[in-house]
Design a protein around this motif. Structure first.
Motif, short mmCIF file in Angstrom:
data_model
loop_
_atom_site.label_atom_id
_atom_site.label_comp_id
_atom_site.label_asym_id
_atom_site.label_seq_id
_atom_site.Cartn_x
_atom_site.Cartn_y
_atom_site.Cartn_z
N ALA A 56 -4.96 -24.41 4.15
CA ALA A 56 -5.60 -24.67 2.86
C ALA A 56 -4.57 -24.92 1.76
CB ALA A 56 -6.50 -23.50 2.48
N GLY A 57 -3.29 -24.70 2.05
CA GLY A 57 -2.23 -24.94 1.07
C GLY A 57 -1.68 -23.70 0.42
N PHE A 58 -2.04 -22.52 0.92
CA PHE A 58 -1.56 -21.26 0.35
C PHE A 58 -0.06 -21.15 0.59
CE2 PHE A 58 -0.82 -16.73 0.01
CZ PHE A 58 -1.61 -16.38 -1.06
N ASP A 59 0.67 -20.76 -0.45
CA ASP A 59 2.13 -20.59 -0.37
C ASP A 59 2.45 -19.11 -0.55
OD1 ASP A 59 4.90 -20.63 -0.59
OD2 ASP A 59 4.89 -22.51 -1.73
N PHE A 60 2.86 -18.45 0.52
CA PHE A 60 3.11 -17.01 0.50
C PHE A 60 4.32 -16.62 -0.34
CE2 PHE A 60 0.30 -17.42 4.11
CZ PHE A 60 -0.46 -16.26 4.06
N ARG A 61 5.10 -17.57 -0.81
CA ARG A 61 6.27 -17.25 -1.64
C ARG A 61 5.90 -16.91 -3.08
NH1 ARG A 61 9.62 -22.48 -1.39
NH2 ARG A 61 7.52 -23.25 -1.73
N PHE A 62 4.70 -17.29 -3.51
CA PHE A 62 4.33 -17.11 -4.91
C PHE A 62 3.28 -16.02 -5.07
CE2 PHE A 62 5.92 -21.41 -4.58
CZ PHE A 62 6.80 -21.47 -5.64
N LEU A 63 3.62 -15.01 -5.87
CA LEU A 63 2.70 -13.91 -6.16
C LEU A 63 3.02 -13.36 -7.53
CD1 LEU A 63 4.35 -10.89 -5.33
CD2 LEU A 63 4.43 -12.31 -3.31
N THR A 64 2.08 -12.62 -8.09
CA THR A 64 2.31 -12.08 -9.44
C THR A 64 2.68 -10.61 -9.42
OG1 THR A 64 -0.06 -11.65 -9.67
CG2 THR A 64 0.77 -13.72 -10.56
N GLN A 65 2.35 -9.91 -8.35
CA GLN A 65 2.56 -8.47 -8.34
C GLN A 65 2.51 -7.95 -6.92
OE1 GLN A 65 -0.25 -6.71 -10.96
NE2 GLN A 65 0.29 -4.61 -10.49
N VAL A 66 3.15 -6.80 -6.70
CA VAL A 66 3.08 -6.09 -5.42
C VAL A 66 2.49 -4.72 -5.70
CG1 VAL A 66 4.44 -5.10 -3.54
CG2 VAL A 66 5.04 -7.33 -4.45
N TYR A 67 1.51 -4.32 -4.88
CA TYR A 67 0.87 -3.02 -5.04
C TYR A 67 1.02 -2.25 -3.73
CZ TYR A 67 -2.76 0.52 -5.50
OH TYR A 67 -3.43 1.70 -5.54
N ARG A 68 1.59 -1.04 -3.81
CA ARG A 68 1.77 -0.20 -2.62
C ARG A 68 0.79 0.96 -2.68
NH1 ARG A 68 6.83 -2.08 -3.63
NH2 ARG A 68 7.76 -3.22 -1.90
N THR A 69 0.06 1.15 -1.60
CA THR A 69 -0.92 2.24 -1.54
C THR A 69 -0.22 3.53 -1.16
OG1 THR A 69 -1.42 1.90 0.80
CG2 THR A 69 -2.71 0.62 -0.80
N GLN A 70 -0.94 4.64 -1.28
CA GLN A 70 -0.38 5.94 -0.88
C GLN A 70 -0.14 5.99 0.62
OE1 GLN A 70 -3.16 8.75 -2.49
NE2 GLN A 70 -2.23 8.70 -4.52
N ARG A 71 -0.88 5.19 1.37
CA ARG A 71 -0.70 5.14 2.82
C ARG A 71 0.48 4.27 3.23
NH1 ARG A 71 -6.77 4.29 5.20
NH2 ARG A 71 -7.53 6.38 4.73
N GLY A 72 1.07 3.59 2.28
CA GLY A 72 2.24 2.75 2.57
C GLY A 72 1.94 1.29 2.80
N ASN A 73 0.69 0.88 2.62
CA ASN A 73 0.35 -0.54 2.75
C ASN A 73 0.83 -1.29 1.50
OD1 ASN A 73 -0.97 -0.21 5.22
ND2 ASN A 73 -2.90 0.30 4.21
N THR A 74 1.27 -2.51 1.70
CA THR A 74 1.75 -3.33 0.59
C THR A 74 0.83 -4.54 0.42
OG1 THR A 74 4.03 -2.67 1.01
CG2 THR A 74 3.70 -4.65 -0.31
N TYR A 75 0.17 -4.59 -0.73
CA TYR A 75 -0.69 -5.71 -1.08
C TYR A 75 0.10 -6.65 -1.99
CZ TYR A 75 -4.79 -3.31 0.75
OH TYR A 75 -5.70 -2.71 1.57
N HIS A 76 0.03 -7.92 -1.68
CA HIS A 76 0.65 -8.95 -2.51
C HIS A 76 -0.47 -9.56 -3.35
CE1 HIS A 76 3.21 -8.44 1.03
NE2 HIS A 76 4.20 -8.71 0.20
N LEU A 77 -0.29 -9.54 -4.65
CA LEU A 77 -1.36 -9.99 -5.55
C LEU A 77 -1.02 -11.31 -6.22
CD1 LEU A 77 -1.60 -6.44 -6.59
CD2 LEU A 77 -3.72 -7.67 -6.20
#
Length: 126
Positions: free
Chosen positions: A78-99
């Motif tokens: 679809a054209g998504f570029d994983f290099r571009f994000l605005t923020q990183v959120y880490r949960t207490q369980r250690g998961n990393t969400y790219h926002l």
């Protein structure tokens, strides 16, 4: 009444032709190089913002109701570029969400991606 023209770069008095804008070639080079550098910086900002908006739009398209799992390949096609994000959120369980603004994703095993919407509790830890 005579109005003395000044150089656009160094503001020294200009003599010569009435349409002359710089006092020397050096001032003309400096001025034009500065303009070129500024426009290249602005162009890069515009490119990054366009990539971020496109990424957000793709995430929204794939996850209109909030939480969805899709293959990484579908996002890339679809054209998504994983290099571009605005923020990183880490949960207490250690998961990393790219926002990407108010949409985010979590990389899962087997080339899967979990897409989520920004939640109010994420503000407390950011």
């Amino acid at each position: 009444m005579t109005h003395e023209k000044t150089c656009l770069q160094c503001h020294a008095a200009i003599t010569g032709r009435s349409d002359k804008r710089f006092c020397t070639d050096q001032c003309r080079y400096l001025h034009n190089n500065l303009i070129k550098q500024q426009s290249q910086g602005e162009r890069r900002i515009q490119q990054v913002n366009a990539a971020l908006r496109k990424n957000r739009s793709i995430l929204r398209q794939f996850s209109p109701l909030g939480k969805t799992t899709v293959s990484r390949q579908h996002l890339e096609l679809a054209g998504f570029d994983f290099r571009f994000l605005t923020q990183v959120y880490r949960t207490q369980r250690g998961n990393t969400y790219h926002l990407c603004y108010d949409y985010g994703y979590l990389l899962l095993p087997d080339e899967k991606v979990l897409i989520v919407n920004w939640q109010p509790y994420m503000d407390e830890r950011s």
